[in-house]
Design a protein around this motif. Sequence first.
Motif, PDB file in Angstrom:
ATOM      1  N   MET A 127      47.736  48.502  39.959  1.00  9.68           N
ATOM      2  CA  MET A 127      46.382  48.859  39.524  1.00  9.68           C
ATOM      3  C   MET A 127      46.136  50.344  39.766  1.00  9.68           C
ATOM      4  SD  MET A 127      44.299  45.756  41.406  1.00  9.68           S
ATOM      5  CE  MET A 127      44.979  46.195  43.021  1.00  9.68           C
ATOM      6  N   VAL A 128      45.331  50.943  38.887  1.00  9.39           N
ATOM      7  CA  VAL A 128      44.950  52.341  39.075  1.00  9.39           C
ATOM      8  C   VAL A 128      43.440  52.538  39.086  1.00  9.39           C
ATOM      9  CG1 VAL A 128      47.090  53.347  38.203  1.00  9.39           C
ATOM     10  CG2 VAL A 128      45.250  52.777  36.588  1.00  9.39           C
ATOM     11  N   ARG A 163      35.601  41.693  39.263  1.00  5.92           N
ATOM     12  CA  ARG A 163      34.863  40.849  38.310  1.00  5.92           C
ATOM     13  C   ARG A 163      34.930  41.396  36.887  1.00  5.92           C
ATOM     14  NH1 ARG A 163      34.011  35.932  40.769  1.00  5.92           N
ATOM     15  NH2 ARG A 163      33.153  36.235  42.868  1.00  5.92           N
ATOM     16  N   GLN A 164      35.073  42.713  36.755  1.00  3.83           N
ATOM     17  CA  GLN A 164      35.194  43.306  35.429  1.00  3.83           C
ATOM     18  C   GLN A 164      36.645  43.458  35.002  1.00  3.83           C
ATOM     19  OE1 GLN A 164      32.930  46.941  35.097  1.00  3.83           O
ATOM     20  NE2 GLN A 164      31.177  46.088  36.178  1.00  3.83           N
ATOM     21  N   GLY A 165      37.547  43.078  35.878  1.00  2.05           N
ATOM     22  CA  GLY A 165      38.967  43.225  35.607  1.00  2.05           C
ATOM     23  C   GLY A 165      39.474  44.566  36.096  1.00  2.05           C
ATOM     24  N   PRO A 166      40.568  44.593  36.871  1.00  3.50           N
ATOM     25  CA  PRO A 166      41.125  45.868  37.310  1.00  3.50           C
ATOM     26  C   PRO A 166      41.768  46.606  36.140  1.00  3.50           C
ATOM     27  CG  PRO A 166      42.604  44.086  37.880  1.00  3.50           C
ATOM     28  CD  PRO A 166      41.362  43.441  37.324  1.00  3.50           C
ATOM     29  N   THR A 167      41.878  47.911  36.277  1.00  2.00           N
ATOM     30  CA  THR A 167      42.618  48.707  35.299  1.00  2.00           C
ATOM     31  C   THR A 167      44.077  48.704  35.715  1.00  2.00           C
ATOM     32  OG1 THR A 167      40.720  50.140  34.903  1.00  2.00           O
ATOM     33  CG2 THR A 167      42.882  50.982  34.241  1.00  2.00           C
ATOM     34  N   MET A 168      44.925  48.123  34.882  1.00  2.00           N
ATOM     35  CA  MET A 168      46.334  48.023  35.233  1.00  2.00           C
ATOM     36  C   MET A 168      47.039  49.363  35.000  1.00  2.00           C
ATOM     37  SD  MET A 168      45.795  45.076  36.189  1.00  2.00           S
ATOM     38  CE  MET A 168      47.392  44.655  36.907  1.00  2.00           C
TER      39      MET A 168
END
Length: 348
Positions: free
Chosen positions: A89-90, A108-113
């Motif tokens: 993740m970044v 909850r919003q989704g990690p930035t991969m």
Amino acid sequence: MHTPAYAALSAGAPLQPLAIERRALRPDDVAIDILYCGVCHSDLHQVRNDWGGSRYPMVPGHEIIGRVAAVGSAVARLKAGDAVGVGCMVDSCRHCDQCAHGEEQFCRQGPTMTYNGRDRISGETTQGGYSRMIVVREEFAIGLSPQLDLARAAPLLCAGITTWSPLRHYGAGPGTRLGVVGLGGLGHMAVKLGVALGCEVTLVTGSAAKADDARALGAHRVLLSRDAEAMKAAASSMDLIIDTVPVAHELDPYVRLLDVEGRIVVVGALEQMPVNAAALMRGRRQVSGSLIGGIAQTRELLEFCAARGVYPECESIPMQGIDEAFARMERSDVKYRFVIDMTSLAGA
């Protein structure tokens, strides 16, 4: 900022050199010169679009070890020259309940991969570590101990944390009877970390040929899953099982190895895997899953491994050898992780 990289231009295409553009530093960014990048089996799945949703061109790689080259104006924790690690993740939303207690992987919003994700500000597709440099938000670049062997540490950022997280979450330690199903990139780390935590470790495998390797890695026992009598004798003998098999398989034989209130944690396969509810009910057994780990837990892992000298078994390759490495991964011809030495991109 232009940087050389290796990218897939379409699903299943061989990786090839490609110059990519890294963003200019935002105030909370760090630019990192990449020294090493691990090769994860998920890189191959993403390149081939096995899971759907892959975007091209794609620069894979989410097991990154490097040194800070430059920092944004608001960065206070890191400085040029610091050794750092970047995992899967970044970025994340930074505000939800999961981010607030250090579980960014469940944002909850989704990690930035790290790659094949969407930058939260620009919307651009993120590109990973098969490149000379990368830019990430400061909080997702983990400072590394001087004791850490950088050349061997990269797979800790995915294979390591994927197995460490459930071990820590479920309190594995002295007295824990730990089973590890499968002895690949994830499985060999589960064995090593379980032993280092003081667990009584049993490798469960369908291959008798892996018994010697498992013992060399520290496993106390090896249980052959194809030996019906041995499996029957081992019933109710384990407290926690980490299931690292990367494809769909039957869970029931492993559930029966659990003692009362034991738990099997799936970390390898993404497919549906039905389980016999009666086997769960008879011992209040549980089946769960786990996904990498948060930044704080990843930092804990890296510090533990530096202090204890726990490292993955690695084979170093040049960037130009990535397609052969992918082919060997498919043949299970690696013990147990490939790591790309990014000096091989010199002059690219």
